[in-house]
Scaffold this motif. Structure first.
Motif, mmCIF file in Angstrom:
data_model
loop_
_atom_site.group_PDB
_atom_site.id
_atom_site.type_symbol
_atom_site.label_atom_id
_atom_site.label_comp_id
_atom_site.label_asym_id
_atom_site.label_seq_id
_atom_site.Cartn_x
_atom_site.Cartn_y
_atom_site.Cartn_z
ATOM 1 N N GLY A 78 -5.473 5.951 2.014
ATOM 2 C CA GLY A 78 -4.421 5.388 1.182
ATOM 3 C C GLY A 78 -3.250 4.903 2.005
ATOM 4 O O GLY A 78 -3.179 5.106 3.224
ATOM 5 N N ASN A 79 -2.290 4.263 1.316
ATOM 6 C CA ASN A 79 -1.166 3.646 2.011
ATOM 7 C C ASN A 79 -0.079 4.637 2.434
ATOM 8 O O ASN A 79 0.907 4.249 3.044
ATOM 9 C CB ASN A 79 -0.553 2.549 1.140
ATOM 10 C CG ASN A 79 -0.341 2.997 -0.288
ATOM 11 O OD1 ASN A 79 -1.304 3.006 -1.079
ATOM 12 N ND2 ASN A 79 0.875 3.389 -0.628
ATOM 13 N N ASN A 98 -5.493 -0.219 4.429
ATOM 14 C CA ASN A 98 -4.843 0.720 3.538
ATOM 15 C C ASN A 98 -3.585 0.060 2.949
ATOM 16 O O ASN A 98 -2.529 0.652 2.872
ATOM 17 C CB ASN A 98 -4.522 2.044 4.262
ATOM 18 C CG ASN A 98 -3.375 1.963 5.262
ATOM 19 O OD1 ASN A 98 -3.076 0.898 5.816
ATOM 20 N ND2 ASN A 98 -2.724 3.072 5.489
ATOM 21 N N LEU A 99 -3.722 -1.230 2.548
ATOM 22 C CA LEU A 99 -2.601 -1.972 1.954
ATOM 23 C C LEU A 99 -2.281 -1.406 0.568
ATOM 24 O O LEU A 99 -3.185 -1.160 -0.228
ATOM 25 C CB LEU A 99 -2.927 -3.460 1.842
ATOM 26 C CG LEU A 99 -3.038 -4.228 3.167
ATOM 27 C CD1 LEU A 99 -3.671 -5.593 2.940
ATOM 28 C CD2 LEU A 99 -1.676 -4.373 3.826
ATOM 29 N N ASP A 100 -1.005 -1.222 0.297
ATOM 30 C CA ASP A 100 -0.569 -0.610 -0.965
ATOM 31 C C ASP A 100 -1.063 -1.437 -2.159
ATOM 32 O O ASP A 100 -0.746 -2.624 -2.283
ATOM 33 C CB ASP A 100 0.960 -0.530 -0.979
ATOM 34 C CG ASP A 100 1.495 0.336 -2.114
ATOM 35 O OD1 ASP A 100 0.980 0.219 -3.242
ATOM 36 O OD2 ASP A 100 2.420 1.121 -1.863
ATOM 37 N N PRO A 101 -1.858 -0.815 -3.058
ATOM 38 C CA PRO A 101 -2.404 -1.573 -4.182
ATOM 39 C C PRO A 101 -1.349 -2.017 -5.198
ATOM 40 O O PRO A 101 -1.553 -3.003 -5.907
ATOM 41 C CB PRO A 101 -3.390 -0.601 -4.827
ATOM 42 C CG PRO A 101 -2.953 0.748 -4.381
ATOM 43 C CD PRO A 101 -2.316 0.578 -3.041
ATOM 44 N N VAL A 102 -0.224 -1.305 -5.248
ATOM 45 C CA VAL A 102 0.813 -1.646 -6.224
ATOM 46 C C VAL A 102 1.895 -2.527 -5.599
ATOM 47 O O VAL A 102 2.096 -3.670 -6.006
ATOM 48 C CB VAL A 102 1.432 -0.376 -6.857
ATOM 49 C CG1 VAL A 102 2.543 -0.763 -7.837
ATOM 50 C CG2 VAL A 102 0.346 0.436 -7.580
ATOM 51 N N SER A 103 2.578 -2.009 -4.579
ATOM 52 C CA SER A 103 3.730 -2.761 -4.041
ATOM 53 C C SER A 103 3.303 -4.008 -3.267
ATOM 54 O O SER A 103 4.082 -4.954 -3.143
ATOM 55 C CB SER A 103 4.601 -1.857 -3.158
ATOM 56 O OG SER A 103 3.952 -1.557 -1.949
ATOM 57 N N VAL A 104 2.080 -4.035 -2.751
ATOM 58 C CA VAL A 104 1.617 -5.215 -2.014
ATOM 59 C C VAL A 104 0.680 -6.071 -2.882
ATOM 60 O O VAL A 104 1.004 -7.202 -3.222
ATOM 61 C CB VAL A 104 0.929 -4.824 -0.677
ATOM 62 C CG1 VAL A 104 0.402 -6.061 0.046
ATOM 63 C CG2 VAL A 104 1.911 -4.072 0.220
ATOM 64 N N PHE A 105 -0.471 -5.527 -3.265
ATOM 65 C CA PHE A 105 -1.444 -6.325 -4.037
ATOM 66 C C PHE A 105 -0.867 -6.814 -5.371
ATOM 67 O O PHE A 105 -1.004 -7.975 -5.726
ATOM 68 C CB PHE A 105 -2.719 -5.514 -4.298
ATOM 69 C CG PHE A 105 -3.778 -5.703 -3.246
ATOM 70 C CD1 PHE A 105 -4.709 -6.719 -3.344
ATOM 71 C CD2 PHE A 105 -3.840 -4.846 -2.158
ATOM 72 C CE1 PHE A 105 -5.681 -6.900 -2.379
ATOM 73 C CE2 PHE A 105 -4.807 -5.012 -1.177
ATOM 74 C CZ PHE A 105 -5.732 -6.041 -1.285
ATOM 75 N N LYS A 106 -0.227 -5.911 -6.103
ATOM 76 C CA LYS A 106 0.207 -6.281 -7.456
ATOM 77 C C LYS A 106 1.604 -6.910 -7.501
ATOM 78 O O LYS A 106 1.820 -7.906 -8.177
ATOM 79 C CB LYS A 106 0.163 -5.052 -8.369
ATOM 80 C CG LYS A 106 0.457 -5.417 -9.834
ATOM 81 C CD LYS A 106 0.428 -4.208 -10.739
ATOM 82 C CE LYS A 106 0.810 -4.623 -12.155
ATOM 83 N NZ LYS A 106 0.974 -3.494 -13.060
ATOM 84 N N ASP A 107 2.560 -6.321 -6.776
ATOM 85 C CA ASP A 107 3.966 -6.706 -6.964
ATOM 86 C C ASP A 107 4.530 -7.652 -5.915
ATOM 87 O O ASP A 107 5.592 -8.235 -6.118
ATOM 88 C CB ASP A 107 4.845 -5.445 -7.030
ATOM 89 C CG ASP A 107 4.541 -4.597 -8.260
ATOM 90 O OD1 ASP A 107 3.972 -5.143 -9.237
ATOM 91 O OD2 ASP A 107 4.852 -3.391 -8.249
#
Length: 337
Positions: free
Chosen positions: A252-253, A273-282
């Motif tokens: 995880g990130n 391990n790119l952040d799924p919320v702050s990077v992918f989504k936001d």
């Protein structure tokens, strides 16, 4: 498809290009215009989402939804089902060590498990150009969902015997489930054990990894790989993760990928391990590009690194960001050749 996963992993390590396996299915649900509720309840819909995503993006493997409620529901836990968010366990099923003693290990016909087996079966038949990776929960994370996360942390100190009884029952069920998943023809399973990251390395080994290793030893072979995911690990329990003997490790990130990969065997894959919320989504696409490039640059000396999200990408992740993720990887690989 019968694919030699030992060879597949070795090829990834020997290949000059970096491969990507983001853990994502929700964008596939959005491609087919359906709801999360339908996908987590109906194997046919779930399968269509996996196929749609595999057709759109050049992932090195296809992954199913990371749903950490399926096994808990089979045991009898109450689940909430929002239409377009991931399901969640409501409250907890067990209150006392006596409840643990009385707990029955369910059949694979309980809850939504048959629909998940169906989704994996259909995906394994439809996707033949890359491995299909099933999903399951890890023993400690399942125990925490049944007994309550705070309470299980207390139990492992106050009554370790009761904790081990519960973990044994969880492990029996997960093993049974993994064997059924393997029979569908999928090529491996991503075992999500994030709650194990709440413990020290020593406790993680005793109350998680020893049980995970038992499952790994029973199901992992040249044609079926266990990928151990622990997004709760901040770097403090990587040794315990590696003690399981899994073929690959997914981080995880919260941890430094360049640090944790040093503890991973050179012949095992390390994913993250790119952040799924702050990077992918936001993030904006420009931010996505910068974050992806930065991680690739930091990891370029490690041949067993696989680019991924730090966890399952959430619903409503913008396609512009996913597109940018793959474009940045392609640009990076071209620059290294």
């Amino acid at each position: 498809m019968k694919m030699n996963m030992t060879r597949w992993m070795r090829d990834i390590i020997e290949r000059k290009n970096v491969e990507a396996i983001p853990v994502m299915t929700h964008p596939g649900i959005e491609i087919i215009g359906d709801t999360v509720l339908k996908a987590v309840s109906d194997g046919e819909t779930h399968h269509k989402a996996i196929v749609a995503l595999a057709e759109k993006y050049p992932t090195a493997a296809a992954t199913v939804i990371m749903d950490l409620t399926v096994e808990a529901e089979a045991f009898g836990a109450e689940i909430s089902f929002p239409e377009n968010e991931v399901p969640a366990v409501i409250g907890h099923l067990l209150d006392t060590p006596e409840d643990i003693d009385n707990l029955k290990v369910p059949s694979l016909k309980a809850g939504r498990v048959p629909e998940y087996i169906k989704a994996n079966l259909l995906a394994a038949r439809s996707i033949t150009d890359r491995p299909v990776l099933a999903g399951c929960i890890g023993p400690f994370s399942l125990a925490g969902r049944l007994y309550d996360m705070s309470e299980i942390m207390i139990l492992i100190y106050q009554n370790p015997e009761a904790a081990h009884t519960l973990l044994s029952k969880c492990t029996d069920y997960i093993l049974k489930y993994c064997k059924a998943l393997k029979e569908t023809g999928v090529n491996g399973v991503v075992m999500a054990e994030p709650a194990a990251g709440l413990m020290s390395d020593e406790d993680c080994k005793r109350f998680s990894s020893d049980y995970v290793k038992y499952i790994v030893d029973k199901v992992q072979d040249d044609y079926f790989t266990v990928i151990l995911h622990n997004c709760g690990n901040t770097g403090h329990c990587t040794r315990a993760m590696v003690a399981t003997g899994a073929g690959a490790y997914h981080f995880g990130n919260k941890c430094d990928m360049a640090e944790v990969i040093r503890e991973v065997p050179a012949d095992a894959l390390a994913m993250g391990n790119l952040d799924p919320v702050s990077v992918f989504k936001d993030a904006t696409p420009d931010e996505m590009r910068a974050e992806t490039r930065q991680l690739l640059e930091r990891m370029k000396e490690y041949p067993n690194f696989v680019l991924s999200s730090g966890c399952d990408t959430p619903p409503h992740t913008p396609f512009a960001n996913i597109d940018t993720f793959f474009e940045t990887l392609e640009e990076f690989n071209r620059s290294q050749s």
